[in-house]
Each structure stands twice: as C-alpha cells, then as structure tokens.
Design an enzyme around this catalytic site. Structure first.
Site, PDB file in Angstrom:
ATOM      1  N   GLU A 103      24.758  35.386 -79.681  1.00 29.05           N
ATOM      2  CA  GLU A 103      25.533  35.296 -78.430  1.00 29.05           C
ATOM      3  C   GLU A 103      24.710  34.589 -77.362  1.00 29.05           C
ATOM      4  O   GLU A 103      23.491  34.734 -77.323  1.00 29.05           O
ATOM      5  CB  GLU A 103      25.821  36.712 -77.904  1.00 29.05           C
ATOM      6  CG  GLU A 103      27.005  37.392 -78.541  1.00 29.05           C
ATOM      7  CD  GLU A 103      28.266  37.187 -77.715  1.00 29.05           C
ATOM      8  OE1 GLU A 103      28.356  36.185 -76.979  1.00 29.05           O
ATOM      9  OE2 GLU A 103      29.160  38.040 -77.817  1.00 29.05           O
ATOM     10  N   ASP A 104      25.393  33.880 -76.457  1.00 27.98           N
ATOM     11  CA  ASP A 104      24.708  33.334 -75.291  1.00 27.98           C
ATOM     12  C   ASP A 104      24.360  34.452 -74.315  1.00 27.98           C
ATOM     13  O   ASP A 104      23.256  34.534 -73.797  1.00 27.98           O
ATOM     14  CB  ASP A 104      25.560  32.254 -74.599  1.00 27.98           C
ATOM     15  CG  ASP A 104      26.988  32.726 -74.294  1.00 27.98           C
ATOM     16  OD1 ASP A 104      27.377  33.839 -74.721  1.00 27.98           O
ATOM     17  OD2 ASP A 104      27.727  31.974 -73.619  1.00 27.98           O
ATOM     18  N   ASP A 107      27.774  40.553 -71.416  1.00 29.41           N
ATOM     19  CA  ASP A 107      28.086  40.918 -70.033  1.00 29.41           C
ATOM     20  C   ASP A 107      28.765  42.294 -70.065  1.00 29.41           C
ATOM     21  O   ASP A 107      28.102  43.325 -70.069  1.00 29.41           O
ATOM     22  CB  ASP A 107      28.972  39.809 -69.464  1.00 29.41           C
ATOM     23  CG  ASP A 107      29.409  40.010 -68.039  1.00 29.41           C
ATOM     24  OD1 ASP A 107      28.692  40.671 -67.277  1.00 29.41           O
ATOM     25  OD2 ASP A 107      30.477  39.497 -67.665  1.00 29.41           O
ATOM     26  N   PHE A 157      26.426  36.041 -61.803  1.00 26.51           N
ATOM     27  CA  PHE A 157      27.003  34.985 -62.634  1.00 26.51           C
ATOM     28  C   PHE A 157      25.990  33.863 -62.840  1.00 26.51           C
ATOM     29  O   PHE A 157      25.355  33.403 -61.889  1.00 26.51           O
ATOM     30  CB  PHE A 157      28.278  34.434 -61.989  1.00 26.51           C
ATOM     31  CG  PHE A 157      29.053  33.569 -62.923  1.00 26.51           C
ATOM     32  CD1 PHE A 157      29.848  34.133 -63.909  1.00 26.51           C
ATOM     33  CD2 PHE A 157      28.966  32.190 -62.844  1.00 26.51           C
ATOM     34  CE1 PHE A 157      30.549  33.342 -64.801  1.00 26.51           C
ATOM     35  CE2 PHE A 157      29.672  31.386 -63.726  1.00 26.51           C
ATOM     36  CZ  PHE A 157      30.457  31.962 -64.705  1.00 26.51           C
ATOM     37  N   ARG A 170      27.615  23.465 -68.774  1.00 27.12           N
ATOM     38  CA  ARG A 170      27.044  23.819 -70.079  1.00 27.12           C
ATOM     39  C   ARG A 170      25.859  22.936 -70.456  1.00 27.12           C
ATOM     40  O   ARG A 170      24.998  23.326 -71.226  1.00 27.12           O
ATOM     41  CB  ARG A 170      28.101  23.701 -71.183  1.00 27.12           C
ATOM     42  CG  ARG A 170      29.234  24.707 -71.079  1.00 27.12           C
ATOM     43  CD  ARG A 170      30.031  24.723 -72.370  1.00 27.12           C
ATOM     44  NE  ARG A 170      31.303  25.414 -72.255  1.00 27.12           N
ATOM     45  CZ  ARG A 170      31.465  26.740 -72.343  1.00 27.12           C
ATOM     46  NH1 ARG A 170      30.416  27.519 -72.532  1.00 27.12           N
ATOM     47  NH2 ARG A 170      32.658  27.276 -72.243  1.00 27.12           N
TER      48      ARG A 170
HETATM   49  P1  IMP Z   1      31.651  39.937 -72.256  1.00 33.31           P
HETATM   50  O1  IMP Z   1      32.783  40.117 -73.243  1.00 33.31           O
HETATM   51  O2  IMP Z   1      32.060  40.382 -70.861  1.00 33.31           O
HETATM   52  O3  IMP Z   1      30.354  40.586 -72.700  1.00 33.31           O
HETATM   53  O4  IMP Z   1      31.410  38.400 -72.065  1.00 33.31           O
HETATM   54  C1  IMP Z   1      31.020  37.593 -73.082  1.00 33.31           C
HETATM   55  C2  IMP Z   1      31.270  36.138 -72.795  1.00 33.31           C
HETATM   56  O5  IMP Z   1      31.647  35.866 -71.434  1.00 33.31           O
HETATM   57  C3  IMP Z   1      29.983  35.395 -73.022  1.00 33.31           C
HETATM   58  O6  IMP Z   1      29.835  35.034 -74.375  1.00 33.31           O
HETATM   59  C4  IMP Z   1      30.129  34.195 -72.086  1.00 33.31           C
HETATM   60  O7  IMP Z   1      30.813  33.153 -72.733  1.00 33.31           O
HETATM   61  C5  IMP Z   1      30.971  34.728 -70.942  1.00 33.31           C
HETATM   62  N1  IMP Z   1      30.095  35.130 -69.809  1.00 33.31           N
HETATM   63  C6  IMP Z   1      29.671  36.365 -69.503  1.00 33.31           C
HETATM   64  N2  IMP Z   1      28.883  36.368 -68.411  1.00 33.31           N
HETATM   65  C7  IMP Z   1      28.802  35.058 -68.037  1.00 33.31           C
HETATM   66  C8  IMP Z   1      28.095  34.389 -66.962  1.00 33.31           C
HETATM   67  O8  IMP Z   1      27.361  34.967 -66.144  1.00 33.31           O
HETATM   68  N3  IMP Z   1      28.246  33.037 -66.926  1.00 33.31           N
HETATM   69  C9  IMP Z   1      29.019  32.329 -67.802  1.00 33.31           C
HETATM   70  N4  IMP Z   1      29.682  32.917 -68.807  1.00 33.31           N
HETATM   71  C10 IMP Z   1      29.582  34.282 -68.925  1.00 33.31           C
END
Ligand code: IMP
Length: 188
Positions: A103-104, A107, A157, A170
């Site tokens: 994963e990148d 969150d 963010f 990106r």
């Molecule tokens: P989650 O499901 O809320 O954990 O979010 C996962 C996905 O949301 C990540 O794989 C990112 O693609 C995107 N994401 C979450 N936080 C950020 C951020 O701070 N910047 C940009 N993309 C984010």
C-alpha cells in the site's frame, strides 16, 4: 530547492525528502529479503498510489517473487468516502501462497480491511501488509498489525511519490503535506 508546491487550491510543503524515502525503502527491502528467504512470495500492489513505491521496493527485493496488482479507490478530494470501488480485481491464484500486500498509505484502514477480506477468501498460506505511510491517528477500521511501515505520519493530507490530490501530484519526487494556514492568519 523549492520546498512548496501548489496543487489545485492548496499549497503543500515537503514532509519527507526523496533521499529519505529511498533509504527507508532500501531497509524495508533488506528486511523482506531476510523474512521471505526461500518462500517465493507474491507482492500485490494497490493501485494507483503504490506504483512508485512498488517499483522502488521491488528493485530492493533480491529473492524470487511474483508481482500482481489490484486497483481500488475510496477517496474523494481529501477525504476517504469509506466506500471501496474495485476496478481491477484481486489476482486469482493466491491459494497456499505467501502474500505481501503493498500500500502507499493506510489512512482510515477501510481499504486495507476490504482487501484483506478478499485475499482471505482464497486461503493463502500467509498475508502481511507493507505500507510506505501510516496515519495511526486516522485509523477507523480495526486492522491487525501492519507488518512493514515506512513512515508513521500525523493525520494530515499528503501528496507526491504516487499519492494524488484530485488526480494531480503523483509524479512528485518528495512527499508533501498540506500547508495549514495559522489560525491567527485565517481569521484576518
Ligand atoms: P483508507 O481506506 O482510508 O485507509 O485509504 C486508503 C487510500 O486512500 C490510500 O491507498 C490512498 O490512495 C488514499 N489516501 C489516504 N490518505 C491519503 C492522503 O493523505 N493523500 C492521498 N491519498 C490518500
């Protein structure tokens, strides 16, 4: 070096420099090479955000391994919608294999929880998670330990190095965080 960048309506400033990202990924690769020696794991990258991290991480992997991708999205603007859209399905041959989900960023954890459930349906031998970034303060879905984490960051963010803000950013080499306007100035 320019330390800020404008994307859409926001200003972002450098949070993690390119050199530090590279150093950390090199160390993560060493750890994975040791942990997965003689196991031929499958790395599954979560698109789109993982593409630069996945490429650099895999260049640090010296053991035999396979590579696959899944594409999901849950973000609208700077907030997680909580609803997961899967547009490139999970690879189908995961039974009895050692899986490393790449994963990148984690969150809220909703995406990760969904993907782990999908992987478990195929009864793999093991599943571990490798995320470049983790926002511990933003976790809403209880996810088991995230085994390999590049950097823990505050609940803010970020863009760059694969991560976008409404489609842009990106391609940036560093990771940037959104610059908040000091409260005193915001009131002026
Ligand atoms: P989650 O499901 O809320 O954990 O979010 C996962 C996905 O949301 C990540 O794989 C990112 O693609 C995107 N994401 C979450 N936080 C950020 C951020 O701070 N910047 C940009 N993309 C984010």
């Amino acid at each position: 070096m320019k330390t800020t960048v404008e994307i859409h309506d926001r200003t972002f400033e450098i949070l993690i420099q390119e050199e530090n990202i590279a150093k950390r990924i090199h160390l993560m690769g060493i750890q994975l090479n040791v942990d997965y020696e003689n196991r031929c794991p499958i790395f599954i990258g979560v698109l789109n955000g993982c593409f630069l991290f996945m490429a650099d991480l895999l260049k640090a992997i010296a053991i035999p391994c396979e590579v696959g991708f899944v594409k999901v999205s849950s973000y609208e603007g700077t907030n997680s919608s909580g609803k997961i859209n899967e547009s490139l399905g999970m690879p189908k041959d995961l039974h009895n294999r050692d899986i490393i989900l790449v994963e990148d960023i984690v969150d809220t954890g909703f995406t990760l929880r969904y993907l782990l459930q999908e992987i478990q349906k195929q009864e793999p031998a093991s599943v571990k998670v490798c995320s470049l970034l983790l926002k511990p303060g933003a976790l809403k879905a209880p996810v088991e330990a995230i085994d390999y984490v590049g950097f823990e960051i505050a609940n803010e963010f970020v863009v760059g190095y694969g991560l976008d803000y409404n489609g842009l950013g990106r391609n940036l080499r560093h990771i940037y965080s959104v610059k908040t306007v000091p409260a005193a100035l915001a009131e002026m």
